[in-house]
Write an enzyme that holds these catalytic residues in place. Structure first.
Site, PDB file in Angstrom:
ATOM      1  N   SER A  87      -0.681   6.566   0.566  1.00 19.79           N
ATOM      2  CA  SER A  87      -0.359   5.339  -0.173  1.00 19.79           C
ATOM      3  C   SER A  87      -0.429   5.502  -1.684  1.00 19.79           C
ATOM      4  CB  SER A  87      -1.294   4.202   0.258  1.00 19.79           C
ATOM      5  OG  SER A  87      -2.616   4.431  -0.183  1.00 19.79           O
TER       6      SER A  87
ATOM      7  N   LYS B 205      -6.506   2.045  -4.554  1.00 22.44           N
ATOM      8  CA  LYS B 205      -5.199   1.637  -5.085  1.00 22.44           C
ATOM      9  C   LYS B 205      -5.297   1.607  -6.608  1.00 22.44           C
ATOM     10  CE  LYS B 205      -3.923   0.613  -0.808  1.00 22.44           C
ATOM     11  NZ  LYS B 205      -2.974   1.454  -0.053  1.00 22.44           N
TER      12      LYS B 205
END
EC number: 3.4.21.89
Length: 484
Positions: free
Chosen positions: A165, A256
């Protein structure tokens, strides 16, 4: 935290390190050695072993993970005992507060070297306090565990990147350190838990904690706050729901990039993020999906090109067309191939509704490449509640800030009282993966509350490429690299 911030940390702790080194210098001199020997890494441990008549080959065991930390404390504790510090209280203080007790003993004229711990004279003198080898190892293991837990909880913790990701900024197989001191360490909220097991026990898969006792959120002062662009580790907010119902600090760890901070107005149009009306520079190594149109010969990138350009998720759907995931730089190189006619970002059109995208409201008709604008909640900010704003902020109000929320007809009730506004208690953030079309992030489940923040990813200390040829498994260009 930039270079100035790290220099500030070093300047802050330097006096403590100097006190410890000065204390060991004096203790070495009291044991008949030269003080400077205490300053040389590894060699000073060899001297400690020699002073206590322990075998030199113990140094080799320091290279064995797990054993090394325990043995390190065995050597230190032995050295402290050789100065008559044999009580549990004294050993504990030396381990937890070395910057106080090491210099104190070093400059204290009453603290003298009494002889090697393994020697007969020491055993005769301290016979009642001399413990069996098994108990000494157990004590050393306890202190090693205590210090390791303190470091992991309040300073630095190791993580591994398990998914793509954040590619290609962070790669699958990256081993990195996450700083707890940048944003301030969060105190444990679930205190009854098994050490070094986050939320499940290894092998058995059972819970590693007991949720019967929960403590309120509190964060120690840090050197900075979360900034847009930081690579942040946080607890996955949706773990609060069925089937897990996990407390905040036992929810899975995600990493993230912070794209939006408290009070920012954020939106995305055709894959481009905008903050307060200004476009945000996309991370240099960010990936996204591209549509590739060829000359129709049916050729697709071979294994060598896929590995070299890091082309992922290649899916051919006509003889001339396929899609893939890669970086902008790799897409430009791919476009130079003679059989490639065009390589274009494959972004979703505005108005195409994706029910998986936050806040899952068909009236908004948002998708992963087109959403917003809206304001990210900030502590003290009051929002007017209506049919437009309630879908955006209802989860923050009810789940993250623990309020009873009900809608009856056109009326909104919070904790049983009718209202048309709400003032937020916490700050919130908007987190997104750099791999734009292969990341489960805020676009799908919304805001990240401040009490979910774990720390800042600061550097990669090892990187292992499982797909590389046998002799190129280590990505040497990423080893000890700083995370931007």
């Amino acid at each position: 935290m930039g270079i100035a911030g790290y220099m500030g940390v070093f300047i802050t702790i330097s006096p403590l390190l100097l006190l410890i080194l000065a204390g060991y210098w004096k203790l070495f001199e009291k044991a008949g050695r030269r003080g400077w020997e205490a300053l040389i890494p590894v060699y000073h441990l060899y001297i400690m072993l020699k002073l206590n008549q322990r075998p030199w080959w113990w140094l080799l065991l320091l290279a064995v993970p797990g054993i090394n930390l325990i043995l390190f404390f065995v050597i230190l504790i032995d050295f402290h005992k050789s100065f008559g510090k044999v009580r549990v209280r004294q050993i504990t203080m030396a381990v937890l507060l070395p910057f106080v007790f090491i210099p104190k003993w070093g400059f204290d004229k009453h603290t003298q070297y009494v002889g090697p711990v393994a020697g007969d004279d020491f055993r005769e003198r301290y016979g009642k306090t001399v413990k069996s080898p098994v108990r000494e190892l157990a004590e050393a293991a306890f202190f090693a565990l205590l210090v390791a837990c303190a470091i992991r909880g309040f300073f630095l913790e190791a993580y591994t990147i398990p998914s793509s990701s954040m590619e290609s900024s962070l790669m699958v197989g990256d081993f990195l350190f996450v700083s707890k001191i940048n944003y301030g360490a969060r105190l444990p909220m679930t205190p009854v838990a098994f050490p070094f097991a986050h939320n499940v026990m290894p092998y058995t898969g059972t819970k590693s904690y007991w949720g019967g006792i929960g403590l309120p959120y509190y964060r120690l002062p840090g050197f900075s706050h979360v900034k847009n662009g930081d690579a942040v580790v946080f607890n996955y907010p949706m773990d609060a729901d069925s089937p897990y119902y996990r407390p905040v600090d036992k929810q899975d760890n995600y990493i993230k990039r912070c794209e939006g901070s408290p009070g920012d107005t954020i939106k995305m149009e055709y894959g481009q993020v905008y903050i307060n009306g200004k476009s945000v520079t996309t991370p240099a190594n960010a990936q996204m999906e591209y549509g590739v149109h060829t000359d129709g010969t049916g050729r697709a990138p071979g294994p060598d090109m896929r590995y070299r350009l890091h082309l992922k998720d290649v899916q051919q759907f006509t003889r001339a067309d396929y899609t893939l995931n890669t970086t902008a730089a790799s897409a430009e190189k791919l476009a130079l191939s003679p059989y490639i006619k065009s390589v274009k970002p494959d972004v979703r059109l505005r108005g195409f509704y994706d029910p998986e995208v936050f806040p899952h409201n068909p009236r908004l008709r948002w998708n992963e490449d087109n959403w917003g604008p809206f304001v990210i909640p900030k502590a003290g900010w009051t929002v007017k509640l209506d049919s437009v704003t309630l879908p955006l902020y209802s989860r923050a109000i009810s789940v993250y800030e623990n309020n009873g929320l009900a809608v009856k007809g056109k009326d909104i009730f919070i904790n049983g009282k009718k209202t048309d506004s709400y003032t937020f208690k916490m700050n919130y953030y908007w987190m997104m993966g750099d791999n734009r079309h292969n990341s489960e992030d805020s676009r799908f489940w919304g805001f990240v509350p401040e009490d979910h923040i774990v720390g800042k990813a600061v550097f990669v200390w090892m990187s292992w490429d499982a797909e590389a040829p046998s002799f190129n498994k280590i990505r040497w260009n990423r080893v000890f690299s700083r995370i931007n």
